[in-house]
Scaffold this active site. Structure first.
Site, PDB file in Angstrom:
ATOM      1  N   ARG A  47      40.466  37.367  35.108  1.00 30.69           N
ATOM      2  CA  ARG A  47      40.472  38.784  34.773  1.00 30.69           C
ATOM      3  C   ARG A  47      40.537  39.575  36.077  1.00 30.69           C
ATOM      4  O   ARG A  47      40.431  39.018  37.160  1.00 30.69           O
ATOM      5  CB  ARG A  47      39.276  39.192  33.897  1.00 30.69           C
ATOM      6  CG  ARG A  47      38.007  38.463  34.022  1.00 30.69           C
ATOM      7  CD  ARG A  47      37.259  38.672  35.307  1.00 30.69           C
ATOM      8  NE  ARG A  47      37.127  40.080  35.633  1.00 30.69           N
ATOM      9  CZ  ARG A  47      37.011  40.547  36.851  1.00 30.69           C
ATOM     10  NH1 ARG A  47      37.028  39.720  37.894  1.00 30.69           N
ATOM     11  NH2 ARG A  47      36.880  41.829  37.082  1.00 30.69           N
ATOM     12  N   GLY A  48      40.741  40.868  35.937  1.00 31.84           N
ATOM     13  CA  GLY A  48      41.026  41.702  37.093  1.00 31.84           C
ATOM     14  C   GLY A  48      42.525  41.894  37.176  1.00 31.84           C
ATOM     15  O   GLY A  48      43.296  40.922  37.152  1.00 31.84           O
ATOM     16  N   ALA A  49      42.975  43.146  37.247  1.00 32.06           N
ATOM     17  CA  ALA A  49      44.405  43.441  37.130  1.00 32.06           C
ATOM     18  C   ALA A  49      45.278  42.650  38.105  1.00 32.06           C
ATOM     19  O   ALA A  49      46.262  42.022  37.691  1.00 32.06           O
ATOM     20  CB  ALA A  49      44.634  44.946  37.274  1.00 32.06           C
ATOM     21  N   ARG A  90      47.149  41.433  27.698  1.00 27.31           N
ATOM     22  CA  ARG A  90      46.215  42.471  28.158  1.00 27.31           C
ATOM     23  C   ARG A  90      47.031  43.740  28.404  1.00 27.31           C
ATOM     24  O   ARG A  90      47.621  43.893  29.473  1.00 27.31           O
ATOM     25  CB  ARG A  90      45.492  42.055  29.450  1.00 27.31           C
ATOM     26  CG  ARG A  90      44.678  40.775  29.411  1.00 27.31           C
ATOM     27  CD  ARG A  90      43.400  40.846  28.595  1.00 27.31           C
ATOM     28  NE  ARG A  90      42.513  41.946  28.911  1.00 27.31           N
ATOM     29  CZ  ARG A  90      41.594  41.957  29.877  1.00 27.31           C
ATOM     30  NH1 ARG A  90      41.454  40.903  30.672  1.00 27.31           N
ATOM     31  NH2 ARG A  90      40.798  43.000  30.049  1.00 27.31           N
ATOM     32  N   GLN A 197      30.505  41.843  34.099  1.00 31.96           N
ATOM     33  CA  GLN A 197      31.241  41.438  35.303  1.00 31.96           C
ATOM     34  C   GLN A 197      30.494  41.790  36.583  1.00 31.96           C
ATOM     35  O   GLN A 197      30.606  41.089  37.587  1.00 31.96           O
ATOM     36  CB  GLN A 197      32.631  42.086  35.328  1.00 31.96           C
ATOM     37  CG  GLN A 197      33.563  41.616  34.238  1.00 31.96           C
ATOM     38  CD  GLN A 197      33.579  42.572  33.062  1.00 31.96           C
ATOM     39  OE1 GLN A 197      32.542  43.138  32.697  1.00 31.96           O
ATOM     40  NE2 GLN A 197      34.738  42.778  32.465  1.00 31.96           N
ATOM     41  N   ASP A 238      42.826  49.319  36.702  1.00 27.07           N
ATOM     42  CA  ASP A 238      43.795  48.484  35.991  1.00 27.07           C
ATOM     43  C   ASP A 238      45.137  49.181  35.827  1.00 27.07           C
ATOM     44  O   ASP A 238      46.152  48.528  35.628  1.00 27.07           O
ATOM     45  CB  ASP A 238      43.235  48.081  34.633  1.00 27.07           C
ATOM     46  CG  ASP A 238      42.137  47.045  34.779  1.00 27.07           C
ATOM     47  OD1 ASP A 238      42.416  45.864  34.530  1.00 27.07           O
ATOM     48  OD2 ASP A 238      41.018  47.411  35.172  1.00 27.07           O
ATOM     49  N   ASN A 248      40.206  52.296  34.150  1.00 31.99           N
ATOM     50  CA  ASN A 248      39.372  51.236  34.715  1.00 31.99           C
ATOM     51  C   ASN A 248      38.351  50.810  33.662  1.00 31.99           C
ATOM     52  O   ASN A 248      38.312  51.355  32.556  1.00 31.99           O
ATOM     53  CB  ASN A 248      38.692  51.705  36.009  1.00 31.99           C
ATOM     54  CG  ASN A 248      38.080  50.541  36.781  1.00 31.99           C
ATOM     55  OD1 ASN A 248      38.726  49.514  36.983  1.00 31.99           O
ATOM     56  ND2 ASN A 248      36.843  50.684  37.210  1.00 31.99           N
ATOM     57  N   LYS A 249      37.537  49.852  34.014  1.00 36.40           N
ATOM     58  CA  LYS A 249      36.569  49.291  33.076  1.00 36.40           C
ATOM     59  C   LYS A 249      35.742  50.385  32.409  1.00 36.40           C
ATOM     60  O   LYS A 249      35.358  51.366  33.031  1.00 36.40           O
ATOM     61  CB  LYS A 249      35.646  48.316  33.819  1.00 36.40           C
ATOM     62  CG  LYS A 249      34.639  47.594  32.957  1.00 36.40           C
ATOM     63  CD  LYS A 249      35.287  46.873  31.778  1.00 36.40           C
ATOM     64  CE  LYS A 249      36.386  45.918  32.194  1.00 36.40           C
ATOM     65  NZ  LYS A 249      37.125  45.363  31.030  1.00 36.40           N
TER      66      LYS A 249
END
Length: 355
Positions: A47-49, A90, A197, A238, A248-249
């Site tokens: 995970r993580g763009a 995603r 996270q 992201d 973003n998150k």
């Protein structure tokens, strides 16, 4: 220069750290086919763009390796289908579609090659995407550390460290750079519900790097701002729209509002591959809706009554007017962002074209 953990790499097939198991277990996943790459992205093993963009690029290379196509034209058809499947995993993170499009563009530009040569060219491009991402992260660190020069207490949300990229990180890159320069820095780490996270990944990364940190629950952030114990906030992204709106998150927007109320700068750190000039503003960014079980359970343990209604948007959008600066590998952009972001993307594209 401190060693940093590699997140995703190629060893005959794409290999990655299963981030769902950290920090308790460091387990390596080998993706033997395209479906396993798709599942790794969808299930958040990776995970993580930037990291999922790299993984998707390797997925395209793997699809080419596994394809039985005898001609380049047939291989191009297989790659177009692989891209569509990967892009659907995603939807918010633009780096994924950016990476698969770059791979498809390379395939189309080299369609006259013999099919085996084209397979090798695609693998080389995926490796280049990985290597360039690490270089971009380190450049973000060097640019961003200037903004953190007067900050001793930095708050971050989610995980935008090496685990979210090829290595080194985006939001954590300036923090690492300050630490590597021997300057004191302390990080408030939001736990980042519901997938944790911050607690599982960011705190672990900072601990491994020997950087001073304190883990807090998300709803404690306002308290520490009110107490004057937060000098700045730095987060990843992201997707950044053309006007500077930042996806973003989930929870980032709330932090931005709090930061504005307390006159605390909010910095966003991301490579230019996260900037989506085709998306005018944040209203056009698709927001991924994830599993309700990620909210009702921590691991396998239920923390809520069975059968209740649950909402779970995985991201939110922070309007550009709440963002103090955007840090990329090309430098730092300040409001108004639109013209500077376009210039940065054009410069990055020109640099990549010259390699």
């Amino acid at each position: 220069m401190a060693d940093v953990l590699k997140t995703v790499w190629w060893d005959e097939v794409p290999c990655l750290i299963d981030q769902r198991l950290l920090p308790a277990t460091l387990d390596i996943v080998r993706c033997e086919d395209l479906n396993s790459v798709i599942e790794a992205i969808r299930s958040m093993q990776v995970r993580g763009a930037p990291a999922i963009g790299i993984t998707a690029a390797y997925g395209m290379a793997l699809a080419a390796q596994r394809s039985t196509a005898q001609t380049s034209s047939k291989l191009l058809e297989k790659l177009a289908k692989a891209k569509a499947l990967l892009d659907a995993t995603r939807p918010t993170a633009i780096n994924l579609a950016w990476a698969t499009q770059r791979m498809l563009d390379v395939a189309q530009a080299n369609h006259t090659l013999e099919v085996d040569q084209l397979r090798q060219r695609l693998l080389a491009e995926a490796e280049a995407i990985r290597d360039q991402d690490e270089a971009m992260c380190r450049a973000i660190g060097q640019h961003g550390k200037v903004l953190l020069a007067q900050s001793r207490n930095v708050l971050t949300h989610c995980n935008a460290g090496g685990l979210a990229t090829a290595a080194y990180g985006t939001a954590l890159a300036p923090i690492r750079a300050v630490h590597e320069d021997g300057q004191p820095i302390h990080v408030w780490v939001d736990e980042t519900r519901p997938f944790l996270q911050g607690a599982r990944l960011t705190a672990w990364e900072l601990q491994q790097a020997g950087i001073d940190l304190t883990l807090i629950t998300d709803n404690m952030a306002a308290y520490f701002m009110q107490q004057g114990q937060v000098d700045c906030i730095i987060v990843g992204s992201d997707r950044i729209a053309a006007n500077g709106d930042v996806a973003n998150k989930i929870g980032t927007y709330g932090l931005a509002v709090l930061a504005k109320a307390h006159n605390i700068p909010l910095y966003v750190a991301a490579p230019t591959s996260t900037i989506d000039l085709q998306t005018a503003d944040g209203a056009a960014i698709p927001i991924e809706q994830r599993s309700t079980q990620e909210v009702t359970h921590i691991g396998q343990q239920a923390i809520a009554a069975a059968g209740i209604k649950v909402a779970h948007p995985a991201f939110d959008v922070t309007p550009a007017h709440l963002v103090t600066a955007i840090i990329t590998e090309q430098g730092i952009a300040y409001p108004p962002f639109a013209e500077q972001l376009q210039t940065m993307v054009e410069a990055a594209n020109a640099a990549n074209a010259g390699k």
